[in-house]
Design a protein around this motif. Structure first.
Motif, PDB file in Angstrom:
ATOM      1  N   GLU A  41       0.856  -1.177   0.000  1.00 20.51           N
ATOM      2  CA  GLU A  41       0.000   0.000   0.000  1.00 20.51           C
ATOM      3  C   GLU A  41       0.897   1.233   0.000  1.00 20.51           C
ATOM      4  O   GLU A  41       1.389   1.672   1.034  1.00 20.51           O
ATOM      5  CB  GLU A  41      -0.915   0.007   1.221  1.00 20.51           C
ATOM      6  CG  GLU A  41      -1.876   1.197   1.261  1.00 20.51           C
ATOM      7  CD  GLU A  41      -2.785   1.159   2.464  1.00 20.51           C
ATOM      8  OE1 GLU A  41      -3.431   2.202   2.742  1.00 20.51           O
ATOM      9  OE2 GLU A  41      -2.865   0.118   3.135  1.00 20.51           O
ATOM     10  N   ALA A  42       1.150   1.764  -1.178  1.00 19.09           N
ATOM     11  CA  ALA A  42       2.111   2.855  -1.317  1.00 19.09           C
ATOM     12  C   ALA A  42       1.914   3.525  -2.674  1.00 19.09           C
ATOM     13  O   ALA A  42       1.094   3.098  -3.500  1.00 19.09           O
ATOM     14  CB  ALA A  42       3.544   2.324  -1.187  1.00 19.09           C
ATOM     15  N   VAL A  43       2.695   4.564  -2.877  1.00 16.30           N
ATOM     16  CA  VAL A  43       2.681   5.274  -4.151  1.00 16.30           C
ATOM     17  C   VAL A  43       3.827   4.739  -5.017  1.00 16.30           C
ATOM     18  O   VAL A  43       4.994   4.769  -4.608  1.00 16.30           O
ATOM     19  CB  VAL A  43       2.835   6.799  -3.950  1.00 16.30           C
ATOM     20  CG1 VAL A  43       2.914   7.500  -5.307  1.00 16.30           C
ATOM     21  CG2 VAL A  43       1.674   7.351  -3.131  1.00 16.30           C
ATOM     22  N   TYR A  44       3.502   4.246  -6.198  1.00 13.94           N
ATOM     23  CA  TYR A  44       4.488   3.760  -7.154  1.00 13.94           C
ATOM     24  C   TYR A  44       4.618   4.783  -8.290  1.00 13.94           C
ATOM     25  O   TYR A  44       3.707   5.569  -8.540  1.00 13.94           O
ATOM     26  CB  TYR A  44       4.072   2.404  -7.721  1.00 13.94           C
ATOM     27  CG  TYR A  44       4.226   1.270  -6.736  1.00 13.94           C
ATOM     28  CD1 TYR A  44       5.266   0.357  -6.833  1.00 13.94           C
ATOM     29  CD2 TYR A  44       3.321   1.105  -5.694  1.00 13.94           C
ATOM     30  CE1 TYR A  44       5.419  -0.681  -5.932  1.00 13.94           C
ATOM     31  CE2 TYR A  44       3.449   0.069  -4.776  1.00 13.94           C
ATOM     32  CZ  TYR A  44       4.498  -0.824  -4.904  1.00 13.94           C
ATOM     33  OH  TYR A  44       4.637  -1.849  -3.997  1.00 13.94           O
ATOM     34  N   THR A  45       5.753   4.753  -8.945  1.00 14.49           N
ATOM     35  CA  THR A  45       6.015   5.679 -10.045  1.00 14.49           C
ATOM     36  C   THR A  45       5.916   4.953 -11.377  1.00 14.49           C
ATOM     37  O   THR A  45       6.548   3.910 -11.568  1.00 14.49           O
ATOM     38  CB  THR A  45       7.408   6.316  -9.916  1.00 14.49           C
ATOM     39  OG1 THR A  45       7.495   7.022  -8.677  1.00 14.49           O
ATOM     40  CG2 THR A  45       7.662   7.297 -11.054  1.00 14.49           C
ATOM     41  N   VAL A  46       5.112   5.502 -12.279  1.00 11.03           N
ATOM     42  CA  VAL A  46       4.994   4.961 -13.636  1.00 11.03           C
ATOM     43  C   VAL A  46       5.724   5.901 -14.583  1.00 11.03           C
ATOM     44  O   VAL A  46       5.472   7.115 -14.595  1.00 11.03           O
ATOM     45  CB  VAL A  46       3.518   4.840 -14.060  1.00 11.03           C
ATOM     46  CG1 VAL A  46       3.423   4.315 -15.489  1.00 11.03           C
ATOM     47  CG2 VAL A  46       2.767   3.925 -13.114  1.00 11.03           C
TER      48      VAL A  46
END
Length: 340
Positions: free
Chosen positions: A116-121
């Protein structure tokens, strides 16, 4: 005898159902898919001047709402050839969890364990052979054909869509089904190899002593392997397989050591066991495991990122049973020669 046959039939049917579920779990990777938890799309205008893309890349954040198993579904489109798009999804530490490259495509990732986190695309616009080759080299992509339709100048409208789809953990289901199938097969195995109505194996005192020694050697062999693999993991040394695979391999080694010792010292076969039937079953089990292993090899699932995955376990199990079978055969040949 009728009750024994009935039990064998029931166990066989249940085991067949479990194996079918297991096979479905492996081949239908998308089973259990739900609606997309995240669905993001946009359109970008890309220009290429003298082989250099402007902008060079496009990035945005992808919020994973809850830790779990997900599939990243990606789609992007170019109306005409011109450059290659490289997709990279990274966690907050910068570790890449998924990467792909194509001109226009619709693709799904393997099942990924995401926090549960922010991922970078990040979308990289690879507009010349140099940046394209470097993108492939940085990620150690294999079996990728060289793209030849690079355009030195031009403008394109580029559309993308990224979906984050929560799915069931097929790996966990496969392991569970495999465990249940193993238990059921053991029951069936014990029933088929006995010469009387009993399922329980009968050993004399000498055999019990031999088996105790075999268990001891097998235990210490497994313990040594576990300690060795754990030390290598803690020392961050390169491992040839995923850690859970190494643990299973150490168990297989321990079982093999115990079985070979007991067979060679005539403590393996029970007094109420049909030796010929047992040897045939071991040969069949070995062939079945190698067949499954061959399927995983054909689907390129045995080795990922330079390491053996849990799909390689069938090959190790097949090797174990063929070693046990050959030991039985060699012991029988030696015994027949000695009797003559």
């Amino acid at each position: 005898m009728k009750n024994k046959k009935l039990a064998v039939i029931i166990v066989s049917l249940v085991m067949l159902i479990v194996v079918l579920l297991l096979t479905e779990g492996f081949f239908l990777r998308g089973a259990g898919l739900q609606d997309a938890d995240v669905d993001m799309s946009d359109t970008q205008n890309i220009s290429v001047v003298d082989g250099q893309a402007e902008p060079e890349k496009y990035a945005f954040d992808l919020q994973v709402p809850k830790a779990g198993t997900y599939i990243i579904s990606a789609k992007w489109k170019l109306e005409r050839p011109g450059f290659i798009t490289g997709l990279v999804v990274s966690d907050k530490q910068g570790k890449e969890v998924f990467a792909a490259t194509a001109e226009s495509c619709e693709m799904d990732s393997d099942s990924l364990q995401l926090e549960e986190a922010v991922y970078t695309v990040e979308f990289y616009y690879l507009s010349n052979p140099r940046v394209y080759e470097q993108f492939l080299l940085d990620r150690e992509f294999e079996n990728t054909e060289m793209y030849e339709d690079f355009e030195s100048n031009g403008s394109w409208e580029w559309q993308y869509q990224i979906k984050l789809i929560k799915t069931v953990n097929m790996k966990g289901i496969a392991v569970f089904c495999g465990f249940i199938a193993g238990v059921l097969f053991t029951i069936l195995f014990l029933a088929l190899t006995k010469t009387d109505k009993n399922v329980k194996c009968k050993f004399d005192e000498r055999q019990e002593l031999v088996r105790g020694k075999g268990f001891q050697y097998g235990f210490f062999s497994m313990l040594i392997c576990n300690v060795l693999f754990t030390c290598m993991e803690l020392a961050e040394m390169p491992l040839f397989a995923e850690f859970e695979v190494l643990i299973l391999i150490s168990s297989i080694i321990g079982i093999g050591v115990c079985a070979v010792y007991c067979i060679w010292n005539e403590g393996y076969f029970a007094l109420n066991e049909n030796k010929k039937r047992l040897m045939i079953l071991f040969a069949v089990i070995s062939v079945m495991n190698f067949i499954f292993g061959g399927v995983w090899i054909y689907q390129d699932m045995v080795i990922q990122n330079g390491k053996l995955t849990y799909y390689s376990i069938n090959l190790f199990c097949g090797l174990l049973f063929i070693i046990i079978f050959l030991t039985m055969l060699l012991k029988r040949i030696c015994k027949d020669g000695k009797d003559e």
